[in-house]
Scaffold this motif. Sequence first.
Motif, mmCIF file in Angstrom:
data_model
loop_
_atom_site.group_PDB
_atom_site.id
_atom_site.type_symbol
_atom_site.label_atom_id
_atom_site.label_comp_id
_atom_site.label_asym_id
_atom_site.label_seq_id
_atom_site.Cartn_x
_atom_site.Cartn_y
_atom_site.Cartn_z
ATOM 1 N N TRP A 169 46.628 35.803 48.595
ATOM 2 C CA TRP A 169 47.717 35.426 47.687
ATOM 3 C C TRP A 169 48.918 34.877 48.454
ATOM 4 C CZ3 TRP A 169 48.844 33.929 43.130
ATOM 5 C CH2 TRP A 169 50.148 34.027 42.627
ATOM 6 N N MET A 170 49.184 35.457 49.629
ATOM 7 C CA MET A 170 50.344 35.044 50.408
ATOM 8 C C MET A 170 50.098 33.759 51.183
ATOM 9 S SD MET A 170 52.675 37.212 49.664
ATOM 10 C CE MET A 170 53.883 36.784 50.908
ATOM 11 N N THR A 171 48.855 33.514 51.609
ATOM 12 C CA THR A 171 48.612 32.380 52.516
ATOM 13 C C THR A 171 47.896 31.206 51.860
ATOM 14 O OG1 THR A 171 46.568 33.436 53.288
ATOM 15 C CG2 THR A 171 48.575 33.851 54.560
ATOM 16 N N LEU A 172 47.225 31.408 50.754
ATOM 17 C CA LEU A 172 46.509 30.318 50.081
ATOM 18 C C LEU A 172 47.097 30.068 48.696
ATOM 19 C CD1 LEU A 172 42.753 31.012 50.994
ATOM 20 C CD2 LEU A 172 44.489 29.759 52.274
ATOM 21 N N LYS A 173 48.343 29.674 48.701
ATOM 22 C CA LYS A 173 49.041 29.423 47.448
ATOM 23 C C LYS A 173 48.732 28.012 46.947
ATOM 24 C CE LYS A 173 52.939 32.601 47.997
ATOM 25 N NZ LYS A 173 52.613 33.372 46.774
ATOM 26 N N CYS A 174 48.537 27.897 45.657
ATOM 27 C CA CYS A 174 48.299 26.601 45.038
ATOM 28 C C CYS A 174 48.550 26.737 43.547
ATOM 29 C CB CYS A 174 46.872 26.126 45.311
ATOM 30 S SG CYS A 174 46.638 24.373 44.963
ATOM 31 N N ASP A 175 48.911 25.653 42.901
ATOM 32 C CA ASP A 175 49.284 25.700 41.484
ATOM 33 C C ASP A 175 48.169 26.237 40.604
ATOM 34 O OD1 ASP A 175 51.729 24.672 42.157
ATOM 35 O OD2 ASP A 175 51.215 22.583 41.667
ATOM 36 N N ASN A 176 46.916 25.933 40.958
ATOM 37 C CA ASN A 176 45.798 26.332 40.113
ATOM 38 C C ASN A 176 45.299 27.753 40.372
ATOM 39 O OD1 ASN A 176 45.887 23.823 38.985
ATOM 40 N ND2 ASN A 176 44.087 23.019 40.045
ATOM 41 N N ILE A 177 45.886 28.428 41.361
ATOM 42 C CA ILE A 177 45.468 29.793 41.686
ATOM 43 C C ILE A 177 46.485 30.781 41.123
ATOM 44 C CG2 ILE A 177 45.062 31.432 43.562
ATOM 45 C CD1 ILE A 177 43.959 29.156 45.208
ATOM 46 N N THR A 178 45.994 31.666 40.277
ATOM 47 C CA THR A 178 46.861 32.635 39.602
ATOM 48 C C THR A 178 46.653 34.032 40.185
ATOM 49 O OG1 THR A 178 45.231 33.172 37.901
ATOM 50 C CG2 THR A 178 46.663 31.258 37.498
ATOM 51 N N THR A 179 47.552 34.917 39.815
ATOM 52 C CA THR A 179 47.388 36.314 40.253
ATOM 53 C C THR A 179 46.092 36.914 39.716
ATOM 54 O OG1 THR A 179 48.718 37.024 38.352
ATOM 55 C CG2 THR A 179 49.861 36.740 40.462
#
Length: 408
Positions: A169-179
Motif C-alpha cells: 500500500w505504501m510503495t505501489l500506489k496508483c489511482d486504480n488500487i484501493t485499500t
Amino acid sequence: MKNKLFICLLFLLSFQTYSQIIFEKGYFVDNNDKKTTCLIKNVDWSNNPTEIQYKLDEQDQPINISIAQIKAFGIDNHSKYERFTVDIDKSTQVISNMTYEKNPEFKKETSLLKVLLEGKASLFEYISGNTKRYFYKTDSLSINQLVYKSYKTSEVQIAQNNQYKQQLWMTLKCDNITTNDVEKLSYKKNSLIKFFKKYNDCNNSKYTVFETTEKRDLFNLNIRPGITTSAISISNSSMSTPDYDRDFDNKIGFRIGLEAEFILPINKNKWALIFEPTYVGGYKAEKSRLDSRTNEELKGSIEYNSIELPFGIRYYMFLKNNSSLFINGQVVMEHAVNSEAYVEYSTQRNTTLELKPTTSFTFGLGYKFKKKYSAEFRANFGKNVLDSNREWNSNYKSFALTFGYSIF
C-alpha cells in the motif's frame, strides 16, 4: 515381502536418474554479465535451484554450474531466475515450533529467486521445503521480502503479521488500487501476481508473467480392462508328506478397473499418485495327485476372484512423439469374493479352505499415447491367499496386460 517392497520402491524412485533428460532452449548470465545461449535441463524445480545443468549443443556432455557462477538464467517461454542476496525470514508455520515474536527474524541468504512477474514492479518467489516467501522490487526500490509471519499469542492461539499489505500500500500506489484491493490480498502466488498485474497496468508499464504455457491436467480418470495369467500353489506345513500340496496351473483371467490418477505439480508433471479399484476374476483350476501310500487319486480345486485396491506412485518419461513411457509401483490391499480351495486328504477326508489374501506389491511398465490411450505390463511378486489358515500356505503369482482409456 518387506524387503521386496523396499527394493522395488527404491528402484522406482531412482529410475529417473536413467530416464530421458530434456534440455530446453535458454540462457544464463555469468558474473561478468556475459549472456550465453544454451540448452538447460528443465526439471521444473520445486525448490529454488542451487545449480543448473547446461550444454551448448545437443551432442555435448552436460556441464554443471552453481549459484556462485551465475547471476541469472532462463528457459525460453517457461521460467526465469535471478540471483539476489536478501534478508529472509524463515519462521515456521508449525504451531508447536512457533514463537511469540511478531516481528520477522531476518537472516541474510544468497538465492536464485524465481521471477513470477517482471515489470515496473516485479514479483519473485522463494521456496525451500515447506518455506515459501515472496519478494518484490521496483524501479526505485531494491528487493525486499513481503513480510507474512504466523506467531503465537498463547499456547493454543496464533495470529498473523500481515506487514506485506502495508508494504504494498505504501510503495505501489496508483489511482486504480484501493485499500480494499490490499485488504483482500492473500499471501499466495496467484493473488499476488494479479495485484502486480493491476499495478503495472495502472502505470501503463509493459510486464512479463513467467508461467508455463502447457496445460496441466492434474487429475485423470481412466478405464482399465485387461487380461491376466496367474498360478497358485498351496501346501500344508503340518503334514509329513507332500500329498496334500498342489501346484495349480497357469490360467488366463480378466480384470476391469477404474484408475484415479493425481498428477503432482512438480518436476514437469512427471510424478503421479494412482489409486485403482479393480475386479480380478476368472481363475479356476483343478489338480489331482496320487496318494503316496494308497495310490488313490486325491482331488484338488481352486477358484479365485478378488477386489483389489492398489495405491501407489507413477513416474513418466516423456517422449517426443506426443507419447510417454511410465513405471509404477503399488501396494495392493485385496478382498477375495466367491473364492475357495478344495483339497482331499484321502478318499474319505477333505477340506474346503477360505481364501484370504495378504497385502502385496505390484510393479508396472507402460506406454501412453496422446495422454488418452495406454497399455501396461504388470507383475505381482507373490502373495499368500490363505492368510486365515495357519496350517496352510500358498503362493499366488500373476501377470497382467492392461489397456487404458482416459475418460478425462
